[in-house]
Scaffold this motif. Sequence first.
Motif, PDB file in Angstrom:
ATOM      1  N   ASN A   1      42.392  48.473  37.973  1.00 26.36           N
ATOM      2  CA  ASN A   1      41.715  49.231  36.920  1.00 26.36           C
ATOM      3  C   ASN A   1      40.784  50.305  37.495  1.00 26.36           C
ATOM      4  O   ASN A   1      40.494  50.317  38.696  1.00 26.36           O
ATOM      5  N   ALA A   2      40.332  51.177  36.630  1.00 30.69           N
ATOM      6  CA  ALA A   2      39.518  52.318  37.062  1.00 30.69           C
ATOM      7  C   ALA A   2      38.242  51.844  37.770  1.00 30.69           C
ATOM      8  O   ALA A   2      37.639  50.821  37.414  1.00 30.69           O
ATOM      9  N   LEU A   3      37.842  52.608  38.780  1.00 36.85           N
ATOM     10  CA  LEU A   3      36.696  52.219  39.607  1.00 36.85           C
ATOM     11  C   LEU A   3      35.432  51.871  38.820  1.00 36.85           C
ATOM     12  O   LEU A   3      34.784  50.853  39.110  1.00 36.85           O
ATOM     13  N   PRO A   4      35.038  52.654  37.800  1.00 35.45           N
ATOM     14  CA  PRO A   4      33.777  52.330  37.101  1.00 35.45           C
ATOM     15  C   PRO A   4      33.828  51.006  36.338  1.00 35.45           C
ATOM     16  O   PRO A   4      32.782  50.464  35.972  1.00 35.45           O
ATOM     17  N   ASP A   5      35.044  50.467  36.107  1.00 33.71           N
ATOM     18  CA  ASP A   5      35.190  49.269  35.286  1.00 33.71           C
ATOM     19  C   ASP A   5      35.350  47.989  36.105  1.00 33.71           C
ATOM     20  O   ASP A   5      35.335  46.887  35.535  1.00 33.71           O
ATOM     21  N   LEU A   6      35.516  48.109  37.420  1.00 31.81           N
ATOM     22  CA  LEU A   6      35.845  46.933  38.224  1.00 31.81           C
ATOM     23  C   LEU A   6      34.701  45.925  38.249  1.00 31.81           C
ATOM     24  O   LEU A   6      33.545  46.275  38.456  1.00 31.81           O
ATOM     25  N   GLY A   7      35.061  44.661  38.050  1.00 27.89           N
ATOM     26  CA  GLY A   7      34.105  43.567  38.154  1.00 27.89           C
ATOM     27  C   GLY A   7      33.128  43.447  37.007  1.00 27.89           C
ATOM     28  O   GLY A   7      32.167  42.675  37.098  1.00 27.89           O
ATOM     29  N   LYS A   8      33.357  44.180  35.906  1.00 29.47           N
ATOM     30  CA  LYS A   8      32.381  44.168  34.806  1.00 29.47           C
ATOM     31  C   LYS A   8      32.795  43.299  33.625  1.00 29.47           C
ATOM     32  O   LYS A   8      32.028  43.116  32.682  1.00 29.47           O
ATOM     33  N   GLY A   9      34.026  42.776  33.663  1.00 27.71           N
ATOM     34  CA  GLY A   9      34.452  41.884  32.594  1.00 27.71           C
ATOM     35  C   GLY A   9      34.500  42.531  31.234  1.00 27.71           C
ATOM     36  O   GLY A   9      34.093  41.935  30.233  1.00 27.71           O
ATOM     37  N   LEU A  10      35.001  43.754  31.164  1.00 24.21           N
ATOM     38  CA  LEU A  10      35.002  44.513  29.907  1.00 24.21           C
ATOM     39  C   LEU A  10      36.239  44.243  29.063  1.00 24.21           C
ATOM     40  O   LEU A  10      36.358  44.787  27.962  1.00 24.21           O
TER      41      LEU A  10
ATOM     42  N   GLU B   1      42.914  42.865  33.596  1.00 23.55           N
ATOM     43  CA  GLU B   1      41.674  42.819  34.358  1.00 23.55           C
ATOM     44  C   GLU B   1      41.501  41.474  35.061  1.00 23.55           C
ATOM     45  O   GLU B   1      41.782  40.413  34.492  1.00 23.55           O
ATOM     46  N   LEU B   2      41.040  41.529  36.296  1.00 22.04           N
ATOM     47  CA  LEU B   2      40.650  40.349  37.056  1.00 22.04           C
ATOM     48  C   LEU B   2      39.205  40.520  37.533  1.00 22.04           C
ATOM     49  O   LEU B   2      38.771  41.646  37.785  1.00 22.04           O
ATOM     50  N   PRO B   3      38.469  39.430  37.701  1.00 21.55           N
ATOM     51  CA  PRO B   3      37.090  39.572  38.202  1.00 21.55           C
ATOM     52  C   PRO B   3      37.034  40.218  39.579  1.00 21.55           C
ATOM     53  O   PRO B   3      36.140  41.013  39.856  1.00 21.55           O
ATOM     54  N   ASP B   4      38.000  39.857  40.450  1.00 20.78           N
ATOM     55  CA  ASP B   4      37.991  40.400  41.810  1.00 20.78           C
ATOM     56  C   ASP B   4      39.417  40.361  42.347  1.00 20.78           C
ATOM     57  O   ASP B   4      39.806  39.453  43.081  1.00 20.78           O
ATOM     58  N   GLN B   5      40.210  41.354  41.983  1.00 16.01           N
ATOM     59  CA  GLN B   5      41.608  41.386  42.402  1.00 16.01           C
ATOM     60  C   GLN B   5      41.729  41.462  43.917  1.00 16.01           C
ATOM     61  O   GLN B   5      42.552  40.784  44.527  1.00 16.01           O
ATOM     62  N   GLN B   6      40.918  42.283  44.544  1.00 12.13           N
ATOM     63  CA  GLN B   6      41.004  42.433  45.995  1.00 12.13           C
ATOM     64  C   GLN B   6      40.638  41.132  46.702  1.00 12.13           C
ATOM     65  O   GLN B   6      41.211  40.789  47.744  1.00 12.13           O
ATOM     66  N   GLY B   7      39.691  40.380  46.128  1.00 10.40           N
ATOM     67  CA  GLY B   7      39.334  39.093  46.707  1.00 10.40           C
ATOM     68  C   GLY B   7      40.517  38.141  46.718  1.00 10.40           C
ATOM     69  O   GLY B   7      40.727  37.395  47.687  1.00 10.40           O
TER      70      GLY B   7
ATOM     71  N   ILE C   1      45.272  50.840  44.471  1.00  5.94           N
ATOM     72  CA  ILE C   1      44.902  52.214  44.115  1.00  5.94           C
ATOM     73  C   ILE C   1      44.457  52.226  42.663  1.00  5.94           C
ATOM     74  O   ILE C   1      45.255  51.961  41.750  1.00  5.94           O
ATOM     75  N   PRO C   2      43.172  52.492  42.385  1.00  4.53           N
ATOM     76  CA  PRO C   2      42.666  52.472  41.009  1.00  4.53           C
ATOM     77  C   PRO C   2      43.363  53.504  40.128  1.00  4.53           C
ATOM     78  O   PRO C   2      43.832  54.557  40.601  1.00  4.53           O
ATOM     79  N   LEU C   3      43.396  53.199  38.843  1.00  2.00           N
ATOM     80  CA  LEU C   3      44.048  54.086  37.881  1.00  2.00           C
ATOM     81  C   LEU C   3      43.470  55.494  37.905  1.00  2.00           C
ATOM     82  O   LEU C   3      44.196  56.485  37.754  1.00  2.00           O
ATOM     83  N   ASP C   4      42.167  55.600  38.085  1.00  2.00           N
ATOM     84  CA  ASP C   4      41.543  56.918  38.032  1.00  2.00           C
ATOM     85  C   ASP C   4      41.637  57.661  39.362  1.00  2.00           C
ATOM     86  O   ASP C   4      41.189  58.809  39.470  1.00  2.00           O
TER      87      ASP C   4
END
Length: 538
Positions: free
Chosen positions: A100-109, A114-120, A161-164
């Motif tokens: 997901n887009a960088l500004p939205d990562l890890g925010k639980g929107l 969406e995942l809490p921490d996909q890279q983790g 690679i984030p969407l944005d």
Amino acid sequence: MTSVGEVLVAQLEQRGITCVFGIPGVHTIELYRGLAASTIRHVTPRHEQGAGFMADGYARVSGKPGVAFVITGPGLTNTLTAMGQARADSVPMLVVSGVNALPDLGKGLGHLHELPDQQGLARAAALVSERVELPEGLSHALDKAFAAFQSGRPGPAHIEIPLDVAGQETTHTTPAPVHRSPPDIDLDQIAQAAELLASAHAPVILAGGGARVAAPALQDLAERLDAPVVQTVNARGVMYAHPLGIPASPSLGAVRALINAADVVLAIGTELGPTDYDMYASGTMPVLNNLIRIDLCPDQLPRHPARVPILGDALDALTALNTNLKGHNADRNGAARSDQARHAAFDEIGPDMRALNAVLNTIRDTIPGAIIVGDSAQPIYAGNLYYDHDRPGGWFNAATGFGALGYGIPAAIGAAVADPTAPVICLTGDGGAQFSLPELMCAVDENLPITFVIWNNHGYQEIATSMQDAGVSVVGCDPTPPDFEHIARSCGMPFWRCTPDDVSSTLRAARDERGPTLIEIQAPNQARFPKPSETLHD
């Protein structure tokens, strides 16, 4: 100016990638922007786990990294199983995912996928996981991924690679060539190892998957030392029909007795893991007297301390040892020791496994030089215990290491894409096949000449017998298989049903067809994995 997705494809192309396995999704559309205009072949599996397994089979046969494109969230989580198998078996695989887009990562929107921490999650299985947060960071991420394939023990790498970011414009630059050589061999250690081997009275060689690219050098060394060569599952084929070859599991008591009696043990490209060396989960290992260990991974060497640990590529180390031992041809009764171990091991596996071994020999002799890709099925278990294949790297399966079911069908597709000139046979059970049956249509779409062989014993028979042996009531081991003839016909594939006695004629008929074919072998239901012999604990 071009987009990040277009640069990704161009740089993969320039790094020698010729095929990508992937399922397009709304989160990877930009990664596909430059694909149609490139020389890279795209193969569409039916599930992202299949994409990963295809990349695995492709890498094992081609020697190049297998690449998978997957969406964020479920696309990546579906691929994690395949990444785990690749990590266990040291297979180079690149998984490129959206996120997901960088500004939205890890925010639980609550964004889609969406995942809490996909890279983790990815880092739990991958050697490296990189996120491209700026367009100019793509080349660096690719450099790190490809460096992981070329330095030390290979395995899966991940780039997200984030969407944005994926659609942003950037300047295309030609990637700097990555030529990471394996570590230089320590010649002092080679000299120590050569001296130890030259003075040995009963040396034994343990060959793992890392030795499969060095078969001629391995045979040369074995003959100089007159030393038996025990081959793990991923090394089968490196000593085909050789009088010093022992194509049997080092978990067997007869093979352990040979290793235990050795005064010097040379282990090449093997992690000495329990799925090869303690298949019966006895908690014991063979005795490794005066161990000399060759391994490409600096982290691996200390895990089984050796008298002479040699960090480096198997081919380089074996070549150096052969040079050091030039002219050394001792008579250490190696052929007789090997012959005794082979016969004792074959007796030890029991009549059921010997019958399955006969089926494997029939397949090999009917289709010489085939790549046999397996799942966790009874004939594969039998072969992993004892089976001699006729080409290095031509026998691999998911019944050791990570042990993922559903591997066989998609991995065979990857193998066939990697080498269209080689006959490919997928050998799977009816249970394992049902994990990935939809991938048969991928083989049809690509018109791949794969012979899919399903060993149908109507359930998870090996698990059922294990539950019985443990005194546990058998539950959940009898899933009803589909009618495989109808499955084949619905896929437009020729179909045969046979017994183990008719395998040879059925295989010949299948090989006369073009494209994929399906054979169902009606299995006798009495076969069972043998119990460990008394000599196992000696």
